[in-house]
Design a protein around this motif. Structure first.
Motif, PDB file in Angstrom:
ATOM      1  N   ASP A 128       0.841  -1.190   0.000  1.00 51.16           N
ATOM      2  CA  ASP A 128       0.000   0.000   0.000  1.00 51.16           C
ATOM      3  C   ASP A 128       0.882   1.248   0.000  1.00 51.16           C
ATOM      4  OD1 ASP A 128      -2.146  -1.681   0.111  1.00 51.16           O
ATOM      5  OD2 ASP A 128      -2.717  -1.196   2.172  1.00 51.16           O
ATOM      6  N   GLY A 129       0.483   2.238  -0.793  1.00 51.78           N
ATOM      7  CA  GLY A 129       1.212   3.497  -0.853  1.00 51.78           C
ATOM      8  C   GLY A 129       2.563   3.399  -1.528  1.00 51.78           C
ATOM      9  N   GLY A 130       2.797   2.321  -2.279  1.00 52.65           N
ATOM     10  CA  GLY A 130       4.127   2.106  -2.845  1.00 52.65           C
ATOM     11  C   GLY A 130       4.337   2.616  -4.254  1.00 52.65           C
ATOM     12  N   LEU A 131       3.267   3.070  -4.936  1.00 50.17           N
ATOM     13  CA  LEU A 131       3.393   3.417  -6.348  1.00 50.17           C
ATOM     14  C   LEU A 131       3.380   4.926  -6.591  1.00 50.17           C
ATOM     15  CD1 LEU A 131       1.052   0.842  -8.117  1.00 50.17           C
ATOM     16  CD2 LEU A 131       3.496   0.662  -7.616  1.00 50.17           C
ATOM     17  N   GLU A 132       4.240   5.328  -7.489  1.00 46.18           N
ATOM     18  CA  GLU A 132       4.226   6.702  -7.994  1.00 46.18           C
ATOM     19  C   GLU A 132       3.154   6.857  -9.069  1.00 46.18           C
ATOM     20  OE1 GLU A 132       5.614  10.648  -8.089  1.00 46.18           O
ATOM     21  OE2 GLU A 132       6.285   9.030  -6.789  1.00 46.18           O
ATOM     22  N   ARG A 133       3.037   5.833  -9.911  1.00 46.61           N
ATOM     23  CA  ARG A 133       2.067   5.882 -11.018  1.00 46.61           C
ATOM     24  C   ARG A 133       1.541   4.479 -11.289  1.00 46.61           C
ATOM     25  NH1 ARG A 133       4.748   8.110 -16.279  1.00 46.61           N
ATOM     26  NH2 ARG A 133       6.369   6.636 -15.617  1.00 46.61           N
ATOM     27  N   VAL A 161      -6.498   0.694  -6.699  1.00 51.78           N
ATOM     28  CA  VAL A 161      -5.384   1.516  -7.171  1.00 51.78           C
ATOM     29  C   VAL A 161      -5.091   2.644  -6.185  1.00 51.78           C
ATOM     30  CG1 VAL A 161      -4.615   3.077  -9.010  1.00 51.78           C
ATOM     31  CG2 VAL A 161      -5.775   0.939  -9.593  1.00 51.78           C
ATOM     32  N   ARG A 162      -6.141   3.269  -5.651  1.00 49.08           N
ATOM     33  CA  ARG A 162      -5.936   4.354  -4.680  1.00 49.08           C
ATOM     34  C   ARG A 162      -5.114   3.872  -3.497  1.00 49.08           C
ATOM     35  NH1 ARG A 162      -7.483   6.550  -0.065  1.00 49.08           N
ATOM     36  NH2 ARG A 162      -8.711   4.697   0.451  1.00 49.08           N
ATOM     37  N   GLN A 163      -5.402   2.671  -3.026  1.00 50.91           N
ATOM     38  CA  GLN A 163      -4.653   2.106  -1.899  1.00 50.91           C
ATOM     39  C   GLN A 163      -3.176   1.925  -2.246  1.00 50.91           C
ATOM     40  OE1 GLN A 163      -6.536  -1.557  -0.768  1.00 50.91           O
ATOM     41  NE2 GLN A 163      -8.537  -0.592  -0.445  1.00 50.91           N
ATOM     42  N   LYS A 164      -2.885   1.581  -3.482  1.00 56.57           N
ATOM     43  CA  LYS A 164      -1.514   1.263  -3.867  1.00 56.57           C
ATOM     44  C   LYS A 164      -0.696   2.499  -4.237  1.00 56.57           C
ATOM     45  CE  LYS A 164      -2.506  -2.886  -3.004  1.00 56.57           C
ATOM     46  NZ  LYS A 164      -1.937  -3.552  -1.805  1.00 56.57           N
ATOM     47  N   LEU A 165      -1.365   3.579  -4.662  1.00 58.09           N
ATOM     48  CA  LEU A 165      -0.658   4.822  -4.969  1.00 58.09           C
ATOM     49  C   LEU A 165      -0.254   5.524  -3.680  1.00 58.09           C
ATOM     50  CD1 LEU A 165      -2.953   6.318  -7.761  1.00 58.09           C
ATOM     51  CD2 LEU A 165      -0.643   5.402  -8.104  1.00 58.09           C
ATOM     52  N   ARG A 166       0.871   6.211  -3.712  1.00 58.48           N
ATOM     53  CA  ARG A 166       1.184   7.130  -2.616  1.00 58.48           C
ATOM     54  C   ARG A 166       0.267   8.344  -2.747  1.00 58.48           C
ATOM     55  NH1 ARG A 166       3.500  11.787  -3.964  1.00 58.48           N
ATOM     56  NH2 ARG A 166       4.627  12.015  -5.937  1.00 58.48           N
ATOM     57  N   VAL A 167       0.103   9.110  -1.685  1.00 60.40           N
ATOM     58  CA  VAL A 167      -0.637  10.367  -1.802  1.00 60.40           C
ATOM     59  C   VAL A 167       0.141  11.272  -2.755  1.00 60.40           C
ATOM     60  CG1 VAL A 167      -1.437  12.413  -0.576  1.00 60.40           C
ATOM     61  CG2 VAL A 167      -1.642  10.156   0.493  1.00 60.40           C
ATOM     62  N   GLY A 168      -0.526  11.772  -3.774  1.00 62.30           N
ATOM     63  CA  GLY A 168       0.131  12.520  -4.838  1.00 62.30           C
ATOM     64  C   GLY A 168       0.456  11.671  -6.051  1.00 62.30           C
ATOM     65  N   GLY A 169       0.338  10.338  -5.900  1.00 61.36           N
ATOM     66  CA  GLY A 169       0.561   9.442  -7.034  1.00 61.36           C
ATOM     67  C   GLY A 169      -0.582   9.517  -8.027  1.00 61.36           C
ATOM     68  N   GLU A 232      -5.192  11.983  -9.601  1.00 56.66           N
ATOM     69  CA  GLU A 232      -4.203  11.996  -8.527  1.00 56.66           C
ATOM     70  C   GLU A 232      -4.829  11.587  -7.207  1.00 56.66           C
ATOM     71  OE1 GLU A 232      -1.771  15.425  -6.036  1.00 56.66           O
ATOM     72  OE2 GLU A 232      -2.324  15.803  -8.130  1.00 56.66           O
ATOM     73  N   ARG A 233      -4.142  10.717  -6.483  1.00 54.65           N
ATOM     74  CA  ARG A 233      -4.619  10.364  -5.144  1.00 54.65           C
ATOM     75  C   ARG A 233      -4.397  11.555  -4.206  1.00 54.65           C
ATOM     76  NH1 ARG A 233      -2.695   5.776  -0.641  1.00 54.65           N
ATOM     77  NH2 ARG A 233      -4.079   6.627   0.964  1.00 54.65           N
ATOM     78  N   ILE A 234      -5.466  11.976  -3.533  1.00 57.63           N
ATOM     79  CA  ILE A 234      -5.349  13.123  -2.637  1.00 57.63           C
ATOM     80  C   ILE A 234      -5.481  12.740  -1.167  1.00 57.63           C
ATOM     81  CG2 ILE A 234      -6.075  14.839  -4.330  1.00 57.63           C
ATOM     82  CD1 ILE A 234      -8.904  14.668  -3.147  1.00 57.63           C
TER      83      ILE A 234
END
Length: 235
Positions: A128-133, A161-169, A232-234
């Protein structure tokens, strides 16, 4: 006679797939790429949750591309951004072989590959939170109404996908099928935790970092449109 007090076994829930396994013929070059490249670049779903900094031997912005086809766009992006790391997911072996052949030919170090269901990779392997894109370029639009449930872009996908993106990803999608573009926009506008990066709240101009494929150039000559969406994940 069956015992009325014994409950029947529950049938396993059948997951709806967003892809069809096509039996494509491997060329010699693709098979050679698979044989030589998989031990070096391949990742297994069975290995579960991974520390990709350990996999790549460094900590760098990480992009996942779902359904990379024959891999040409992924090769171009990885070669153009050696400071970033990329994971490609594709179920069709000829495409996997073609990508691996290209990675070997260009001696690229910043790409790894899964050959399985991308949703399982996201759920079971990506922290979780590990992806830039996350990139989803030209997925199967499943044109017929009765097949719309097979489209990968659904509310559950947006949340995963939201879970896997970092905030701002960023989730970056592209399609050349207008009804699917509208479907993507509808799903993502309703998905919590995202902001549409388009100034007008619809589609963004084609980003320079997305390579133009031969298929896309042919479509442009025929007057076909292409729609890019960036969310973008906010939170």
């Amino acid at each position: 006679m069956s015992d009325p007090h014994v409950q029947p076994e529950a049938r396993p829930h059948r997951t709806i797939k967003s892809f069809v396994m096509r039996a494509g013929r491997m060329t010699e070059g693709q098979q050679r790429g698979l044989d030589r490249g998989w031990p070096r670049f391949g990742l297994a779903l069975e290995d579960g949750r991974r520390d990709f900094a350990e996999v790549f031997g460094r900590r760098a912005p990480l992009t996942v591309e779902i359904g990379f086809g024959m891999g040409q766009s992924l090769l171009e992006m990885a070669a153009a951004a050696p400071e970033q790391d990329f994971i490609g997911v594709e179920v069709h072996k000829p495409g996997v072989g073609a990508l691996l052949s290209g990675l070997l030919a260009q001696d690229l170090q910043n790409v790894r590959v899964y050959s399985c269901d991308a949703l399982e990779v996201l759920r079971d392997c990506v922290p979780d939170g590990g992806l830039e894109r996350l990139l989803l370029f030209f997925p199967d639009p499943w044109h017929k109404s009765r097949h719309h449930k097979r489209r990968i872009v659904q509310p559950a996908f947006a949340e995963l996908v939201r879970q896997k993106l970092r905030v701002g990803g960023v989730l970056h999608m592209a399609t050349d099928w207008a009804p699917y573009a509208e479907h993507m926009l509808e799903v993502m506008n309703a998905a919590p935790g995202y902001r549409n990066r388009a100034a007008d709240g619809t589609y963004v101009p084609r980003p320079e970092e997305r390579p133009v494929t031969k298929f896309e150039r042919r479509g442009e000559r025929l007057g076909h449109g292409v729609w890019d969406l960036k969310f973008e994940r906010i939170d």
